[in-house]
Motif scaffolding. Structure first.
Motif, PDB file in Angstrom:
ATOM      1  N   GLU A  62      55.573  32.479 -27.697  1.00 49.63           N
ATOM      2  CA  GLU A  62      56.920  33.001 -27.885  1.00 49.63           C
ATOM      3  C   GLU A  62      57.944  32.254 -27.047  1.00 49.63           C
ATOM      4  O   GLU A  62      59.137  32.290 -27.342  1.00 49.63           O
ATOM      5  N   ARG A  93      59.432  32.670 -24.112  1.00 48.04           N
ATOM      6  CA  ARG A  93      60.553  33.500 -23.679  1.00 48.04           C
ATOM      7  C   ARG A  93      61.271  32.888 -22.465  1.00 48.04           C
ATOM      8  O   ARG A  93      60.641  32.281 -21.611  1.00 48.04           O
ATOM      9  N   ALA A 121      63.109  35.289 -26.173  1.00 46.22           N
ATOM     10  CA  ALA A 121      63.138  33.959 -26.778  1.00 46.22           C
ATOM     11  C   ALA A 121      64.360  33.756 -27.644  1.00 46.22           C
ATOM     12  O   ALA A 121      64.707  32.627 -27.982  1.00 46.22           O
ATOM     13  N   LYS A 127      67.696  30.478 -28.148  1.00 41.83           N
ATOM     14  CA  LYS A 127      66.742  29.846 -29.055  1.00 41.83           C
ATOM     15  C   LYS A 127      67.132  28.399 -29.302  1.00 41.83           C
ATOM     16  O   LYS A 127      68.267  28.104 -29.667  1.00 41.83           O
TER      17      LYS A 127
END
Length: 791
Positions: free
Chosen positions: A690, A692, A746, A771
């Motif tokens: 992910e 993050r 994320a 992102k």
């Protein structure tokens, strides 16, 4: 004309003229750069004319002493072979003429868009003219000495200052007279055509028929790496063509012992070695040739006899080669105390045998097999991508499953991220088409292997067999040098434009030698040459039709004026209105020449992220607009002309960039867009699938007025719209440690506001996405329509 006194064919004289013009530009560049007059047009014309007159006097005195063909005439050609010769020559000429015509259309239509050329190849010529000297650009413009401890290399592209110089000199007239950027592309096309001329001349010297020499020239022109380089402006071709000329005149000198051939050989080697450092990979060639000479008594005697009888000519050639290539290294040593940056991420240092072996296997496979998917001419990018993906999956799953980064073969920043690693034999991005990051030499390596085989078999019967063998072997030994001394770099096929020119004349010898082989071998040679011509013709078609960077359909559809990588009207207008411009170096692969294209007559300088203000110069900052780069333009409450003004957008190959300026007022610099600073940040990520973001680090603030204290406010906006305060108004100077976010995420964004310390004036926010790939959103006031204006 000086070369009219050179005894040789038209091809020899044209190649000599090409070298002497480049020699004149190089000597002029070095001389004027040494005395600070590099940007003086009158001095440029005076010195270049004087150098040309000196060359004319030299050729007038010694030109008639040059030799002719250095290998005995070939065996007679039979009637059937003559008919075949004519048919193949016709096919080769049609292919070559079509390639030249298409390349000229593309070169004259598209403004240069190769990212390296925009970042440093072309811009170096403009910047050296702007400062008048050849000192390192950063040092010359800041006045401070270079030190590895200052971290300059982490901010400035080392290629801007440390790379060789003769390639830069080729563009000096264009820069000096403010010619359009497309003329810079034509320099590459001219080199490409000069390479074909040199190949033809050397082929004739190796006793090839006119038809065989024309076939060789055509094979060079449509060799994918050379063909694409002609319009892409890659300097591998530009440095490789003088190398082919050096082999041409070196071979002639071996037969003529003429001082002119010696001089032209030294000049050609000096220009080539002074344009790019690819010659370092020739170490295996030098070692192999040395062993070859020492192993034969007659060869040793011939070499020692040449050294005894012609020491002056050999010394002169060496002095010219060193005089043209050495000054750049001397400047590096003077300015920085090093000959060249170590580039540890790309070089096999400390040396690893495993890395050398792995790269030898991978690169050799790619050299022979990577062009195969390019033979499928599909206009649909998705259909092309399926072919490349299937091709790579087959080899990755069945042949190269053992290749992992644990072997240490990959290009990687020490203790940092991987830059390049093996992802497949062919390019993983087949939908992009055949362009400078994907092409190799097509089917030519297979034909070179056949040539070496035939040459070895005929070494005792055919006078040119030894030379043909070594011309081919030199390419493969150079290839071995790349494998040994460098780490794996994806898209390295374009580098082979450097070495293909000297090898191609051996193919003319092969075509001629089929008269001295058996019927089966003669048919094999004829079929192989036809197959390579056809295959590389298909590859050329793909390059012209489906090259994502520049292609014929787009050129024709746009009336030969594609609007690639455009800039906002306000950016263009502001640059066009300024005669002194300082480009602030903000990030790697900054498209400096793209900015320069708005005003080719201005005087340019390059400085770091915190330049000294000059009331007579416009300071230009351009920052990538996508969030992964970490640049946050934020409007400070209370407009102040001492800060930065947002002008608009520069669309580059890597995406849109926000362009800001500071300096002399211009009509395009509206107050509504003034008062900006740029916060430079980096994310602290958790890693994993992910990826993050858990914290953000502020690394620098660019554009604040001198002595100004700033406060910022940070809020986190989650994907569902929920907002969390991260930091209330806090002094930027106090933010030394990573700032934890309220929620590790994320996606979503950070809302950033800025104001002068203690001010209560409301500040317009900038929205900064977490992102990668998303664009920074500036405050709407005064910036609406910027992105659409750049389309």
């Amino acid at each position: 004309m000086a070369v009219s006194h050179y005894r040789g064919s038209l091809a020899h004289r044209l190649t000599a003229a090409f070298l002497l013009v480049w020699f004149s530009l190089s000597v002029t560049g070095y001389a004027l750069g040494a005395v600070g007059l590099l940007g003086n047009a009158a001095a440029f014309v005076t010195v270049s004319v004087a150098v040309s007159l000196g060359a004319w006097r030299f050729l007038r005195r010694f030109g008639a002493t040059t030799g002719g063909r250095i290998i005995a005439d070939p065996a007679p050609t039979g009637k059937r072979a003559v008919l075949l010769d004519g048919a193949v020559v016709l096919i080769a000429m049609i292919t070559a003429v079509a390639a030249v015509a298409a390349t000229l259309v593309i070169a004259l239509s598209f403004y240069p868009n190769n990212f390296d050329s925009l970042a440093y190849r072309f811009s170096r010529a403009m910047l050296y003219l702007g400062q008048g000297t050849l000192r390192h650009l950063w040092v010359a413009n800041t006045g401070g000495p270079y030190s590895p401890d200052t971290g300059l290399l982490s901010h400035l592209d080392p290629r801007m200052s440390f790379y060789p110089l003769t390639g830069v000199f080729l563009y000096l007239p264009n820069a000096l007279y403010g010619l359009d950027g497309r003329v810079f592309t034509l320099n590459g096309v001219l080199c490409w055509l000069a390479g074909g001329t040199a190949v033809f001349a050397l082929s004739r010297d190796m006793a090839a028929s006119r038809g065989g020499a024309l076939i060789a020239a055509a094979l060079f022109l449509v060799a994918p790496a050379a063909l694409v380089s002609a319009a892409s402006t890659n300097d591998d071709l530009i440095s490789g063509v003088p190398l082919a000329a050096a082999v041409l005149f070196g071979v002639r000198w071996a037969g003529s012992r003429s001082p002119v051939d010696a001089v032209l050989t030294g000049v050609a080697f000096g220009i080539s070695f002074g344009a790019k450092l690819h010659f370092l990979f020739y170490i295996p060639v030098i070692a192999a040739l040395g062993l070859y000479v020492l192993a034969g008594a007659s060869r040793r005697a011939a070499v020692f006899a040449a050294l005894r009888r012609h020491p002056g000519q050999i010394a002169l050639a060496l002095v010219l080669a060193g005089g043209l290539s050495g000054p750049a290294l001397a400047i590096n040593l003077w300015e920085a105390g090093i000959l060249f940056p170590p580039f540890p991420e790309n070089m096999n240092r400390p040396f690893s045998v495993v890395s050398a072996l792995v790269n030898a296997i991978l690169y050799t496979t790619q050299l022979f097999l990577a062009p195969i998917p390019d033979l499928f001419a599909y206009s649909d990018p998705a259909a092309r991508q399926k072919i490349y993906t299937a091709f790579n999956e087959f080899f990755n799953n069945n042949v190269f499953q053992w290749v992992t980064t644990d072997l240490g073969y990959q290009a990687q920043i020490p203790n940092g991220p991987i830059i390049y690693q093996f992802r497949g034999v062919a390019t993983p991005t087949g939908w992009w088409g055949a362009w400078e990051e994907t092409v190799w030499l097509g089917l030519i390596p297979w034909l070179l292997v056949l040539t070496m085989t035939v040459a070895f078999r005929l070494r005792h019967r055919q006078p040119g067999a030894h030379l043909a063998f070594w011309l081919c072997a030199a390419l493969f030994l150079w290839h071995l040098g790349r494998c040994i001394f460098s780490k794996y770099v994806e898209g390295a096929g374009i580098y082979y434009a450097f070495v293909v020119g000297p090898a191609i004349p051996a193919l003319a010898w092969l075509w001629q030698a089929r008269n001295q082989t058996g019927r089966a071998m003669a048919m094999t040679i004829s079929a192989s040459v036809l197959l390579v011509l056809a295959g590389n013709g298909v590859l050329a078609y793909n390059a012209f039709m489906f090259n994502n960077q520049r292609n014929l359909p787009e050129a024709v559809a746009s009336d030969f004026a594609p609007r690639r990588n455009a800039m906002s009207a306000d950016v263009r207008a502001c640059l066009a209105a300024s005669d002194r411009i300082t480009v602030v170096y903000t990030h790697w692969e900054l498209s400096i020449f793209q900015l320069m294209g708005a005003n080719m007559r201005a005087s340019y300088k390059l400085e770091g992220p915190h330049p000294v203000d000059d009331p007579q110069r416009l300071l230009v900052y351009s920052y990538p607009g996508r969030s992964e780069y970490g640049h946050i333009p934020v409007k400070v409450a209370g407009p102040d002309e001492r800060r930065l003004t947002v002008l608009g957008v520069l669309n580059t190959i890597f995406g849109p960039e926000v362009t800001l300026v500071r300096g002399p007022a211009a009509p395009c610099m509206s107050p509504e867009r003034a008062g900006y600073v740029v916060l430079q940040t980096s994310f602290v990520r958790e890693g994993g699938a992910e990826n993050r973001v858990r914290a953000v680090t502020l690394t620098d603030t660019v554009g604040a007025a001198k002595g100004e204290r700033l406060e910022i406010r940070l809020e986190q906006v989650l994907p569902d719209g929920t907002e969390h305060l991260v930091r209330d108004w806090v002094d930027v100077a106090l933010l030394k440690e990573p700032i934890p976010l309220a929620v590790a995420e994320a996606d979503g964004a950070i809302r950033v506001q800025a104001r002068q310390a203690g001010s209560a004036e409301p500040a317009a926010p900038t929205l900064f996405p977490l992102k990668p790939g998303k664009e920074v959103v500036l405050p709407p006031a005064g910036t609406a329509g910027l992105r659409s204006a750049a389309r």
